[in-house]
Motif scaffolding. Structure first.
Motif, PDB file in Angstrom:
ATOM      1  N   PRO A  57      -1.682  -2.874   2.857  1.00  7.65           N
ATOM      2  CA  PRO A  57      -1.814  -2.464   1.447  1.00  7.65           C
ATOM      3  C   PRO A  57      -0.458  -2.144   0.829  1.00  7.65           C
ATOM      4  CG  PRO A  57      -3.324  -1.229   2.853  1.00  7.65           C
ATOM      5  CD  PRO A  57      -2.372  -1.945   3.760  1.00  7.65           C
ATOM      6  N   ILE A  58      -0.274  -2.527  -0.431  1.00 11.59           N
ATOM      7  CA  ILE A  58       0.927  -2.168  -1.189  1.00 11.59           C
ATOM      8  C   ILE A  58       0.537  -1.144  -2.247  1.00 11.59           C
ATOM      9  CG2 ILE A  58       2.721  -2.982  -2.762  1.00 11.59           C
ATOM     10  CD1 ILE A  58       2.667  -5.636  -1.435  1.00 11.59           C
ATOM     11  N   VAL A  59       1.172  -0.006  -2.209  1.00 14.80           N
ATOM     12  CA  VAL A  59       0.941   1.040  -3.200  1.00 14.80           C
ATOM     13  C   VAL A  59       2.092   0.997  -4.193  1.00 14.80           C
ATOM     14  CG1 VAL A  59       0.684   3.503  -3.610  1.00 14.80           C
ATOM     15  CG2 VAL A  59      -0.338   2.465  -1.578  1.00 14.80           C
ATOM     16  N   LYS A  72     -13.338   1.679  10.469  1.00 15.15           N
ATOM     17  CA  LYS A  72     -12.626   1.067  11.585  1.00 15.15           C
ATOM     18  C   LYS A  72     -11.583   0.048  11.127  1.00 15.15           C
ATOM     19  CE  LYS A  72     -16.451   1.610  14.862  1.00 15.15           C
ATOM     20  NZ  LYS A  72     -17.391   0.888  15.757  1.00 15.15           N
ATOM     21  N   ASP A  73     -11.637  -0.351   9.875  1.00 21.18           N
ATOM     22  CA  ASP A  73     -10.728  -1.386   9.369  1.00 21.18           C
ATOM     23  C   ASP A  73      -9.475  -0.800   8.727  1.00 21.18           C
ATOM     24  OD1 ASP A  73     -12.290  -3.526  10.168  1.00 21.18           O
ATOM     25  OD2 ASP A  73     -13.516  -3.454   8.373  1.00 21.18           O
ATOM     26  N   PHE A  74      -9.009   0.332   9.228  1.00 20.04           N
ATOM     27  CA  PHE A  74      -7.848   0.960   8.603  1.00 20.04           C
ATOM     28  C   PHE A  74      -6.575   0.171   8.899  1.00 20.04           C
ATOM     29  CE2 PHE A  74      -8.117   2.850  12.830  1.00 20.04           C
ATOM     30  CZ  PHE A  74      -6.792   2.891  13.255  1.00 20.04           C
ATOM     31  N   PRO A  75      -5.613   0.174   7.975  1.00 20.54           N
ATOM     32  CA  PRO A  75      -4.334  -0.522   8.216  1.00 20.54           C
ATOM     33  C   PRO A  75      -3.447   0.316   9.115  1.00 20.54           C
ATOM     34  CG  PRO A  75      -4.259   0.588   6.102  1.00 20.54           C
ATOM     35  CD  PRO A  75      -5.653   0.803   6.644  1.00 20.54           C
ATOM     36  N   ARG A  76      -2.667  -0.332   9.948  1.00 19.17           N
ATOM     37  CA  ARG A  76      -1.717   0.407  10.804  1.00 19.17           C
ATOM     38  C   ARG A  76      -0.442   0.736  10.044  1.00 19.17           C
ATOM     39  NH1 ARG A  76      -6.477  -0.523  13.128  1.00 19.17           N
ATOM     40  NH2 ARG A  76      -6.538   0.247  15.254  1.00 19.17           N
ATOM     41  N   GLN A  77      -0.261   0.089   8.879  1.00 20.83           N
ATOM     42  CA  GLN A  77       0.949   0.271   8.089  1.00 20.83           C
ATOM     43  C   GLN A  77       0.572   0.257   6.618  1.00 20.83           C
ATOM     44  OE1 GLN A  77       4.035  -2.448  10.479  1.00 20.83           O
ATOM     45  NE2 GLN A  77       2.053  -3.349  10.220  1.00 20.83           N
ATOM     46  N   ILE A  78       1.436   0.827   5.795  1.00 22.29           N
ATOM     47  CA  ILE A  78       1.230   0.818   4.350  1.00 22.29           C
ATOM     48  C   ILE A  78       2.595   0.686   3.688  1.00 22.29           C
ATOM     49  CG2 ILE A  78       1.339   3.340   4.062  1.00 22.29           C
ATOM     50  CD1 ILE A  78      -0.923   3.053   1.984  1.00 22.29           C
ATOM     51  N   ILE A  79       2.642   0.026   2.543  1.00 20.96           N
ATOM     52  CA  ILE A  79       3.908  -0.219   1.847  1.00 20.96           C
ATOM     53  C   ILE A  79       3.916   0.553   0.534  1.00 20.96           C
ATOM     54  CG2 ILE A  79       5.303  -1.966   0.666  1.00 20.96           C
ATOM     55  CD1 ILE A  79       4.173  -4.001   2.666  1.00 20.96           C
ATOM     56  N   PHE A  80       5.049   1.183   0.243  1.00 20.05           N
ATOM     57  CA  PHE A  80       5.245   1.828  -1.053  1.00 20.05           C
ATOM     58  C   PHE A  80       6.339   1.068  -1.792  1.00 20.05           C
ATOM     59  CE2 PHE A  80       7.397   5.116  -3.723  1.00 20.05           C
ATOM     60  CZ  PHE A  80       6.349   5.309  -4.628  1.00 20.05           C
ATOM     61  N   ASP A  81       6.027   0.643  -3.009  1.00 20.36           N
ATOM     62  CA  ASP A  81       6.993  -0.052  -3.855  1.00 20.36           C
ATOM     63  C   ASP A  81       7.586   0.967  -4.817  1.00 20.36           C
ATOM     64  OD1 ASP A  81       8.434  -1.650  -5.529  1.00 20.36           O
ATOM     65  OD2 ASP A  81       6.764  -2.906  -6.188  1.00 20.36           O
ATOM     66  N   ASN A  82       8.834   1.364  -4.555  1.00 21.75           N
ATOM     67  CA  ASN A  82       9.443   2.419  -5.369  1.00 21.75           C
ATOM     68  C   ASN A  82      10.223   1.880  -6.573  1.00 21.75           C
ATOM     69  OD1 ASN A  82      11.771   1.392  -4.280  1.00 21.75           O
ATOM     70  ND2 ASN A  82      12.479   3.306  -3.365  1.00 21.75           N
ATOM     71  N   GLY A  83      10.125   0.564  -6.810  1.00 24.91           N
ATOM     72  CA  GLY A  83      10.771  -0.019  -7.973  1.00 24.91           C
ATOM     73  C   GLY A  83      12.086  -0.693  -7.672  1.00 24.91           C
ATOM     74  N   THR A  84      12.710  -0.363  -6.514  1.00 27.29           N
ATOM     75  CA  THR A  84      13.978  -0.995  -6.136  1.00 27.29           C
ATOM     76  C   THR A  84      13.874  -1.693  -4.781  1.00 27.29           C
ATOM     77  OG1 THR A  84      14.765   1.067  -5.136  1.00 27.29           O
ATOM     78  CG2 THR A  84      15.338   0.668  -7.441  1.00 27.29           C
ATOM     79  N   PHE A 113      -1.726  -5.947  -1.863  1.00 26.59           N
ATOM     80  CA  PHE A 113      -1.422  -5.955  -0.452  1.00 26.59           C
ATOM     81  C   PHE A 113      -0.642  -7.211  -0.109  1.00 26.59           C
ATOM     82  CE2 PHE A 113      -5.487  -7.932  -1.032  1.00 26.59           C
ATOM     83  CZ  PHE A 113      -5.442  -9.056  -0.221  1.00 26.59           C
ATOM     84  N   ALA A 114      -0.027  -7.204   1.074  1.00 28.48           N
ATOM     85  CA  ALA A 114       0.785  -8.329   1.517  1.00 28.48           C
ATOM     86  C   ALA A 114       0.356  -8.708   2.923  1.00 28.48           C
ATOM     87  CB  ALA A 114       2.259  -7.947   1.495  1.00 28.48           C
ATOM     88  N   PHE A 115       0.916  -9.787   3.423  1.00 26.54           N
ATOM     89  CA  PHE A 115       0.644 -10.213   4.784  1.00 26.54           C
ATOM     90  C   PHE A 115       1.947 -10.181   5.569  1.00 26.54           C
ATOM     91  CE2 PHE A 115      -2.795 -12.039   2.329  1.00 26.54           C
ATOM     92  CZ  PHE A 115      -3.893 -11.661   3.088  1.00 26.54           C
ATOM     93  N   LEU A 116       2.034  -9.261   6.501  1.00 23.94           N
ATOM     94  CA  LEU A 116       3.247  -9.032   7.281  1.00 23.94           C
ATOM     95  C   LEU A 116       3.337 -10.039   8.423  1.00 23.94           C
ATOM     96  CD1 LEU A 116       5.684  -7.337   8.175  1.00 23.94           C
ATOM     97  CD2 LEU A 116       4.116  -5.786   9.296  1.00 23.94           C
ATOM     98  N   LEU A 117       4.458 -10.742   8.485  1.00 19.15           N
ATOM     99  CA  LEU A 117       4.654 -11.787   9.481  1.00 19.15           C
ATOM    100  C   LEU A 117       4.864 -11.191  10.870  1.00 19.15           C
ATOM    101  CD1 LEU A 117       5.181 -14.770  10.208  1.00 19.15           C
ATOM    102  CD2 LEU A 117       7.580 -14.369   9.636  1.00 19.15           C
TER     103      LEU A 117
END
Length: 632
Positions: free
Chosen positions: A128-130, A163-175, A230-234
């Motif tokens: 997920p991207i916040v 059970k489908d929780f993400p192991r990671q999350i992304i915060f977009d702070n604008g930069t 959200f994004a797809f992490l390689l």
């Protein structure tokens, strides 16, 4: 909140798929192609291929596919050729039936082109991207909100199932994007998603420019707002595995012959939280191994070699001091300060600092500031003091405080002889202590390295490249299990019973977990090998003391002796399961439980087969007790 079990509840989950080369059907009249897709990103926990109704891909023959409609074989070949170069973003519709989740269908499939970083071995993880559309605030506030019990995030196309929780999350702070690792669970209600987090979050900055190398960029460039959430992490392991092979070649060129598992262990520890210390006899090539690692990374110009001196008593010996008579800061001869300043000025370059023979002096004396910095997660707080800010140096090159960036890797070597100091628990708590296994002399001769040819690995590893190694794996099946957490808890209680000043803290547990999630996907060093190594490097390194303290803890008699004593006392907890269930409680132990027995109880498989390194270290400590009356 766990799903209530109401029928007909649904949620959606975006999945990235590729064409499986299987054309199920072609309808010329309706111009529909029926394709079988293969998910290459995280699927819901309930995902079963047999439950998927594969999507109908519509095409216009004139504009997209040009083939002879009368020749069905040619038509199928053209379809395969056209779709082989495409990926598919599909919406999995999840229908809840009671407490079960069933993948009901796939809809809203979008065709997107493969980007230049895609390979057939590529695997992705949905993250997920916040952004500002979900959370309006600064990064410091976001971290605090993420850890809050009242936090809620509105997300579309994410499974409602706990059970489908993400192991990671992304915060977009604008930069830039900030990737946070350490999500341990989720709950969902009408207000949105609440993510549960570990005590310590791993924060990785990723620049906008480098984002497309780690994430599927075409998805994020889409105008669809739901996709932008959200994004797809390689998870492409090819680059890291190629680096590891290059690292092995560099060690052999230096005449070093270590087991490949040791090299992977060292590399994984370097990528994990804390510090790495190579321990062992003098002359076994510890410093040369670090030098080979630096060469493999291609960062020789960013390598700082610090020979520790026995006379060092505080950090001014390492860093330097402020000369009040000249109103100038004089950096130490180690050049460490200059290296740290270079790292601040070049945030996308990787730097390595080696403290050679670091236990010639007491580490906690000259390295105290760094020991504190190693456990700080907030980058803005990771700073060391060079001198009092009130006496600001006239030379702007040396400010009173300098930052210690995540792009600086610290490693040390220690010798085990009478001329050195033992590492304190404060140091052990923050370090992976690795004893290297040198191959037998007859398996590698000094002349062999002359025959080794340079490989084709010429890349200089940037900080972003190194970060991509950290993200190269899917983390779900690597983290500590509940049984393993119980094992470490009982182990902590037992060690603490033997010595009330020693134990296993949350820092060590989090760092073990971090190590396991950084483990490369390599058959030469499995997760089982890694767990074995972590028990040795993070736990047994702290087990030391007198015969009176250590006898029960290091016993090889097994649990039978303790159970006989329990049975003779008339206790109800006379079975092994009952005994350990009681040990898991907060109640204090009556005596130390042997470490070997604890591992045997909580881990599947035979101890002597699965934990070879642990067994070897326990045997050595038992010999020390028998010969000297104490173990170190």
């Amino acid at each position: 909140m766990t799903k209530s079990g109401k029928d007909n509840e649904t949620s959606k989950f975006q999945v990235l798929c590729k064409f499986s080369d299987d054309v199920l059907d072609v309808s010329i009249s309706s111009k529909n192609v029926f394709l079988k897709l293969k998910p290459i990103s995280t699927t819901p926990v309930s995902f079963e291929e047999k439950n998927i109704k594969y999507p109908n891909i519509s095409y216009t023959v004139d504009s997209d596919l040009h083939f002879d409609e009368e020749n069905s074989d040619s038509m199928v070949d053209q379809i395969i050729k056209f779709y082989k170069d495409k990926l598919f973003l599909s919406e999995f519709v999840l229908e809840y039936q009671g407490t079960q989740v069933v993948v009901h269908s796939v809809s809203n499939t979008k065709i997107i082109r493969k980007n230049k970083y895609f390979s057939e071995s590529s695997i992705y993880d949905a993250v997920p991207i916040v952004g500002t559309n979900i959370y309006k605030g600064k990064i410091t506030g976001f971290v605090k909100y993420l850890k809050s019990k009242n936090s809620r995030f509105k997300l579309d196309n994410w499974s409602n199932n706990d059970k489908d929780f993400p192991r990671q999350i992304i915060f977009d702070n604008g930069t830039e994007y900030l990737l946070f690792q350490g999500i341990t669970g989720q709950t969902y209600d009408e207000k949105g998603y609440h993510f549960e987090v570990a005590n310590e979050l791993n924060e990785i900055p990723i620049s906008y420019e480098k984002f497309s190398e780690y994430f599927y960029s075409d998805v994020n460039d889409s105008s669809d707002e739901n996709i932008k959430e959200f994004a797809f992490l390689l998870h492409d392991t090819h680059a890291e595995n190629k680096f590891i092979e290059h690292f092995k070649t560099e060690t052999e060129k230096e005449g070093l012959y270590y087991n490949p598992a040791d090299l992977i262990n060292f590399h994984t520890a370097m990528m994990s939280q804390g510090m790495v210390i190579l321990s062992g006899l003098s002359g076994t090539g510890k410093s040369q191994l670090v030098n080979s690692y630096v060469k493999a990374l291609g960062v020789e110009d960013n390598f700082c070699f610090v020979p520790v001196r026995s006379s060092w008593t505080d950090d001014s010996d390492l860093l330097g001091f402020f000369d009040s008579t000249k109103n100038r800061f004089k950096p130490g001869t180690s050049h460490l300060v200059d290296t740290l300043i270079d790292a601040v000025n070049n945030p996308n370059e990787l730097f390595v600092v080696l403290f050679d023979e670091m236990n010639l002096a007491k580490v906690e004396h000259y390295f105290s500031q760094f020991l504190s910095v190693l456990e700080i997660k907030d980058d803005s707080m990771k700073q060391i003091n060079l001198y009092n800010a009130k006496a600001e140096d006239e030379d702007p090159n040396y400010p009173a405080r300098i930052s210690v960036g995540n792009n600086v890797l610290f490693v040390g070597t220690e010798n085990t002889d009478e001329s050195t100091f033992n590492l304190s628990d404060k140091v052990l708590d923050r370090s992976n202590i690795i004893n290297l296994h040198v191959k037998p002399f007859y398996e590698g001769t000094p002349n062999e390295n002359k025959l080794l040819k340079d490989d084709d690995y010429t890349n200089v590893t940037s900080f972003d490249d190194y970060t991509s190694f950290k993200n190269a794996q899917i983390l779900q099946d690597r983290e500590l299990t509940q049984d393993e957490l119980k094992m470490f808890w009982v182990m902590h209680k037992s060690i603490n019973f033997a010595d009330p000043n020693v134990g296993i803290g949350w820092r060590i547990i989090n760092q073990i977990n971090d190590y396991l999630t950084k483990l490369p996907d390599d058959s030469q060093f499995s997760r089982q090998n890694a767990l074995d190594a972590q028990i040795v490097q993070r736990v047994l390194s702290k087990v030391r003391g007198s015969e009176e303290q250590m006898t029960d803890l290091l016993s090889s008699d097994g649990i039978e002796k303790l159970l006989k004593e329990v049975q003779s006392s008339g206790s109800e907890n006379s079975s092994e399961d009952d005994y350990f269930k009681k040990a898991e409680d907060d109640a204090p132990l009556q005596r130390a439980i042997p470490i070997e027995s604890i591992i045997q109880h909580y881990c599947e498989g035979d101890f002597s087969d699965e934990f070879l390194e642990t067994q070897a270290v326990l045997d050595e400590k038992r010999r020390n007790l028998a010969h000297y009356g104490f173990t170190m």
